[in-house]
Design a protein around this motif. Sequence first.
Motif, mmCIF file in Angstrom:
data_model
loop_
_atom_site.group_PDB
_atom_site.id
_atom_site.type_symbol
_atom_site.label_atom_id
_atom_site.label_comp_id
_atom_site.label_asym_id
_atom_site.label_seq_id
_atom_site.Cartn_x
_atom_site.Cartn_y
_atom_site.Cartn_z
ATOM 1 N N TYR A 38 0.851 -1.204 0.000
ATOM 2 C CA TYR A 38 0.000 0.000 0.000
ATOM 3 C C TYR A 38 0.881 1.246 0.000
ATOM 4 O O TYR A 38 0.690 2.158 -0.809
ATOM 5 C CB TYR A 38 -0.913 0.042 1.241
ATOM 6 C CG TYR A 38 -1.869 -1.126 1.392
ATOM 7 C CD1 TYR A 38 -2.346 -1.794 0.276
ATOM 8 C CD2 TYR A 38 -2.301 -1.527 2.640
ATOM 9 C CE1 TYR A 38 -3.230 -2.853 0.422
ATOM 10 C CE2 TYR A 38 -3.176 -2.572 2.793
ATOM 11 C CZ TYR A 38 -3.639 -3.246 1.693
ATOM 12 O OH TYR A 38 -4.495 -4.285 1.828
ATOM 13 N N THR A 39 1.863 1.294 0.882
ATOM 14 C CA THR A 39 2.701 2.504 0.950
ATOM 15 C C THR A 39 3.451 2.684 -0.360
ATOM 16 O O THR A 39 3.583 3.809 -0.861
ATOM 17 C CB THR A 39 3.703 2.422 2.107
ATOM 18 O OG1 THR A 39 4.109 1.081 2.273
ATOM 19 C CG2 THR A 39 3.151 2.950 3.395
ATOM 20 N N GLN A 43 -5.929 10.774 -9.102
ATOM 21 C CA GLN A 43 -5.287 9.996 -8.027
ATOM 22 C C GLN A 43 -6.273 9.752 -6.890
ATOM 23 O O GLN A 43 -6.371 8.635 -6.370
ATOM 24 C CB GLN A 43 -4.056 10.758 -7.483
ATOM 25 C CG GLN A 43 -2.993 11.062 -8.509
ATOM 26 C CD GLN A 43 -2.305 9.809 -9.018
ATOM 27 O OE1 GLN A 43 -2.374 8.775 -8.362
ATOM 28 N NE2 GLN A 43 -1.689 9.886 -10.184
ATOM 29 N N SER A 70 2.218 7.003 -6.491
ATOM 30 C CA SER A 70 1.199 7.924 -7.000
ATOM 31 C C SER A 70 1.505 9.350 -6.599
ATOM 32 O O SER A 70 1.430 10.275 -7.430
ATOM 33 C CB SER A 70 -0.174 7.534 -6.421
ATOM 34 O OG SER A 70 -0.581 6.328 -6.948
ATOM 35 N N VAL A 71 1.846 9.489 -5.327
ATOM 36 C CA VAL A 71 2.110 10.849 -4.835
ATOM 37 C C VAL A 71 3.326 11.434 -5.561
ATOM 38 O O VAL A 71 3.313 12.592 -6.006
ATOM 39 C CB VAL A 71 2.329 10.829 -3.303
ATOM 40 C CG1 VAL A 71 2.831 12.176 -2.820
ATOM 41 C CG2 VAL A 71 1.035 10.460 -2.607
ATOM 42 N N ALA A 72 4.352 10.582 -5.754
ATOM 43 C CA ALA A 72 5.558 11.057 -6.426
ATOM 44 C C ALA A 72 5.249 11.475 -7.852
ATOM 45 O O ALA A 72 5.700 12.522 -8.318
ATOM 46 C CB ALA A 72 6.612 9.950 -6.402
ATOM 47 N N PHE A 73 4.402 10.632 -8.535
ATOM 48 C CA PHE A 73 4.038 10.975 -9.921
ATOM 49 C C PHE A 73 3.312 12.313 -9.948
ATOM 50 O O PHE A 73 3.598 13.179 -10.767
ATOM 51 C CB PHE A 73 3.140 9.863 -10.487
ATOM 52 C CG PHE A 73 2.468 10.250 -11.769
ATOM 53 C CD1 PHE A 73 3.219 10.357 -12.953
ATOM 54 C CD2 PHE A 73 1.109 10.540 -11.823
ATOM 55 C CE1 PHE A 73 2.599 10.714 -14.129
ATOM 56 C CE2 PHE A 73 0.502 10.910 -13.005
ATOM 57 C CZ PHE A 73 1.251 10.997 -14.174
ATOM 58 N N TRP A 120 12.127 8.421 -0.831
ATOM 59 C CA TRP A 120 11.733 9.821 -0.655
ATOM 60 C C TRP A 120 12.879 10.628 -0.057
ATOM 61 O O TRP A 120 13.028 11.808 -0.371
ATOM 62 C CB TRP A 120 10.503 9.917 0.259
ATOM 63 C CG TRP A 120 9.227 9.624 -0.486
ATOM 64 C CD1 TRP A 120 8.594 8.460 -0.571
ATOM 65 C CD2 TRP A 120 8.494 10.547 -1.282
ATOM 66 N NE1 TRP A 120 7.486 8.545 -1.359
ATOM 67 C CE2 TRP A 120 7.389 9.839 -1.813
ATOM 68 C CE3 TRP A 120 8.645 11.906 -1.621
ATOM 69 C CZ2 TRP A 120 6.458 10.428 -2.654
ATOM 70 C CZ3 TRP A 120 7.688 12.484 -2.441
ATOM 71 C CH2 TRP A 120 6.606 11.746 -2.969
ATOM 72 N N ILE A 127 0.980 4.024 -2.955
ATOM 73 C CA ILE A 127 0.571 5.401 -2.653
ATOM 74 C C ILE A 127 1.760 6.347 -2.871
ATOM 75 O O ILE A 127 1.620 7.428 -3.467
ATOM 76 C CB ILE A 127 0.044 5.504 -1.204
ATOM 77 C CG1 ILE A 127 -1.283 4.726 -1.100
ATOM 78 C CG2 ILE A 127 -0.156 6.952 -0.792
ATOM 79 C CD1 ILE A 127 -1.782 4.548 0.301
ATOM 80 N N SER A 128 2.941 5.917 -2.439
ATOM 81 C CA SER A 128 4.069 6.839 -2.576
ATOM 82 C C SER A 128 4.414 7.043 -4.046
ATOM 83 O O SER A 128 4.753 8.152 -4.464
ATOM 84 C CB SER A 128 5.262 6.337 -1.751
ATOM 85 O OG SER A 128 6.141 5.592 -2.541
#
Lengths: 442, 274
Positions: free
Chosen positions: A409-410, B229, A416-419, B196, A413-414
């Motif tokens: 999941y992380t 998203q 997606s967020v990065a994109f 990150w 999600i990460s």
Amino acid sequence: MVYLRSLFLIIAGFAAGINAKSSTGDSVLVIVEPKQQDNYNLFFSGLKEQGYDLTFRAPKAEAPALIEYDVPAFAHVIVLASETKVFARDITPQSLVQLLAKKTNLIVALSPKQTPLTSLAAEFSLTLPPPGTPLVSYFPAREGPANVIPVSVPAKHTILSPNLHPVWFSGVPHTIGNNPLLVPILRAPAESFASETDGGSADSLVDSAERGGEGLWAGSQQGLVTGFQTLDGSRITWVGGADVFSDEYAKKEVSKGVPSGNLQFARDVAKWTFQETNVLRIDRTTHNRVNSTESLDQYTTNDQIEYAAYISKYDSKTGNWAPCTCLKDLQLEFTMLDPHIRTALLPVAAEPGKYATTFRAPDRHGVFKFVINYKRKGMSFLESSTTVAVVPPRHDGYPRFLSAAWPYYTGAISTSVAFFLFSAVWLASEAREKKAKGHKAE
Amino acid sequence: MLSLHIVALLIAGAQAAVLTLQSPRFTVTSSTGAQLRSEPISLARPASIPVTLEKDDVLKVTFQVIEKGASKGVQPHQTFLRFYDKKSGEEGIQPIRVTNGGKAKFELNMAKPPLSLPPTSDAPLQVTLLIGSPLHSPLSVALFDLVVPASQPAPVHPDEASFHPLPEIHHTFRPEQKLPPKPISAIFSVLVLSPWVVLLGLWAQTAPRVPHLLSPSILPFIGTLGAFQGLLVWYWADLKLGQVLTYGAVLGLVTIFTGKQALSKIGDQRVGRK
């Protein structure tokens, strides 16, 4: 037409205010020699008092027919003509079996004489001794012929009233086969045996026993009065001698001052045979998930399922079906080919007549059945089967947000967020080419 | 037939004859012929010690039936030995041959048990002698308890079992799926987030500037991308496929326009057409 007629009969019955009756009908045909009809007056008047509608027919009379247009004309038939060898054309062993198949109940009396009914008894797993050998007992010491025997009745029996006085009996015994549909009602005394009353010698008894097999009819394993309940629920009672029902034996004292139990015994036998006692039915069954009341066509594996059956017993005193909490050993099976689960269906204290259980559906998918198949000797059989599907969880029925999947999941999600961040920065930033040109210009 | 009975009764009443046994005795011998036990039988009460028979033993019972007070032997109509298993209710009746002189001999060879012997378990059989005759009052003598080797159980009808409560059946469920401990899942989730650190570290060095973020041609496109998203997260958490396709189609139409506008704007900027 027949339906209309029976409806009319029911209405007429209500109008007449008949108090006690059978759960399947009140019309009784008695096949008896007219000469002997008066021997059974007490028995017949007892039946009439109970609300039965008796029709008499001589064994050789052509009417009234047993079966008219393939429909049985009477709800119950008593064949007391135990010594008749030739019956009218429509009274044959086959027609009696046909009657049973059409849910007519029968009481059939036997005698030491060989009659068509003797051979029919063998089809019900009852083996009769050779013709001319009635039951004889020298015990207890008493006055009167040896073939008129006082038989003590079991104090506790599902069919008979408790603590009946001994019953006078004369007739033939039979050995009872191991067919579980048979319900022994009265067994012979341990000291009794089948023998020719006159000229029966001691040696012939030994010889017959040495012949092996069923050479000797003796002892308490023999039956005198035996019931049989077909899988359809119709009942037939074989009585070793018609005299059990006679006025003579009903009045005859067993010992000084003690009346015989014949009259009550005859009533109890008739009550059972004519579907007054020990008659049960399943009114309805329900099934649902626990904490829900909705009946589903399909359940998911591992669901907690609640199943309930509502059972009533016929009460001949009022003529009504009353909820019955009387069964202690009812079982429910959840089957797919074989039972996967078999569990006790216990009475619910708060609701009379309700039997319920809760169980977890097996983790096997397929077409399952809730099956109740309750068979006990002397009780009407209860059968119920409800088909439901048990399916694996639907695509969205599985557990979600498992802790084992947190890294995935992380990760998703990460990404997606990065994109999104990258797109936003790329779209919102200044054009790099311009800068490069600017550098060159420097 | 009836007259015969009446005659019989008259005789019985006149004489009130009582039968008894003379010199009743039982013997147990082993297969080799050795006498294991030999005792007279008491008519008053059964033998206190049960008679035990092994596989090949032979039990012999002998007696003479006589009228009480007379020495003359009598052949009664009924001379039965009754074997009764009180526990199972099984019963067997064995008639005994009695001579005209009243003498009787019964032999029970356990190597070849008679058909009349009922199926036995570990419970002893009660053995009773029953003598009945139309001329005499009946006689029932409890002889002894008989212990014999257990036999095959009586044959049972195949449907008999369904007439009794059947054994309960419980389903064996597959074991529950095991999940790894949550701290381990948490550690690996943090590990997944580690790029990150690299990304943000590098971004901190280049420090990208976003001057056009709020420009009316760019912001709608970023917004719709964000909405996409969000829609996918919503889909993961709650929505069904049909709903996602509907919402996605509507959102896609909007995105086409906002994207076209935003990208053409950026293109214009890069080419230098302002």
